[in-house]
Design a protein around this motif. Structure first.
Motif, short mmCIF file in Angstrom:
data_model
loop_
_atom_site.label_atom_id
_atom_site.label_comp_id
_atom_site.label_asym_id
_atom_site.label_seq_id
_atom_site.Cartn_x
_atom_site.Cartn_y
_atom_site.Cartn_z
N THR A 3 -9.52 -0.25 2.97
CA THR A 3 -8.40 0.14 2.53
C THR A 3 -8.14 1.54 3.41
OG1 THR A 3 -9.65 1.35 1.03
CG2 THR A 3 -8.55 -0.53 0.09
N SER B 271 -6.50 -0.28 -3.94
CA SER B 271 -7.67 -1.29 -3.91
C SER B 271 -7.16 -2.28 -3.17
CB SER B 271 -8.38 -1.33 -5.15
OG SER B 271 -7.41 -2.03 -5.97
N ALA C 163 0.85 -1.00 -0.17
CA ALA C 163 0.00 -0.05 -0.04
C ALA C 163 0.85 1.38 -0.15
CB ALA C 163 -0.98 0.08 1.14
#
Length: 209
Positions: A67, A45, A32
């Motif tokens: 998320t 996502s 991420a």
């Protein structure tokens, strides 16, 4: 599906359940961080993060509700790394020279943020409308203001309590904007010059003094 189960079994062979979960969480946070830091919030996502981390989606939900929670973990990790840098800067100010500590603190924030542009995007620029990140950034600014207030009384002991608080509030807001401008490249490339100018403004109100 059978090959995926076999690959997963091999990947985590000999690793305890707690360590597996911890490692998978770290992989998801790192994935991420890369996506958010290079492509922005829209790129983060569940599918994209799991693909980058090479993990099944069930492992995502083993660690995060969604998320936003994952982005909060990314922010927390980068902020913790920055805090380590600033602790060293604070130590410089404890040697009897608070001005040196101030310069080290400003330098630390700007250098840390620009050495890896992904860090600066996480801390200051990307996802500014995201409520989870906004809350964390506000908490960080509050902590920065508390630190600035303490340092203000050391650098400028002649200030009264109200003046010191105003000075700390202005420094905190200015520091965030300074980071924005430094990361955007509008302040040039001489980090030391930027730090010296900013520190002089804090200490004297006029860098020519």
């Amino acid at each position: 599906m059978a090959s995926e189960r076999g690959s997963s079994a091999t990947r985590w062979a000999g690793v305890s359940l707690a360590d597996r979960r911890s490692e998978r969480r770290a992989l998801l946070v790192e994935a991420a961080f890369e996506l958010f830091g290079t492509e922005g919030e829209a790129a983060v996502s569940v599918r994209a993060v799991c693909r980058s981390a090479r993990l099944h989606a069930r492992y995502f939900y083993e660690n995060f509700a969604g998320t936003d929670e994952l982005l909060g973990a990314v922010y927390d990790q980068v902020a913790a790394e920055l805090a380590e840098r600033l602790l060293a800067a604070e130590a410089a100010g404890q040697g009897g020279d608070p001005a040196a500590g101030l310069r080290a603190g400003i330098h630390g924030v700007l250098e840390f943020s620009s050495a890896d542009p992904r860090r600066g995007r996480v801390l200051f620029t990307e996802g500014r409308a995201n409520p989870v990140l906004a809350a964390r950034r506000q908490a960080t600014q509050t902590a920065l203001m508390d630190a600035a207030l303490q340092q203000s009384t050391q650098v400028r002991p002649e200030l009264g309590s109200r003046q010191a608080r105003v000075s700390a509030a202005m420094f905190t807001g200015a520091m965030v904007e300074l980071a924005h401008q430094w990361l955007s490249g509008t302040l040039g490339e001489d980090l030391d010059a930027v730090v010296e100018y900013a520190a002089s403004l804090v200490m004297h109100g006029d860098p020519r003094c």
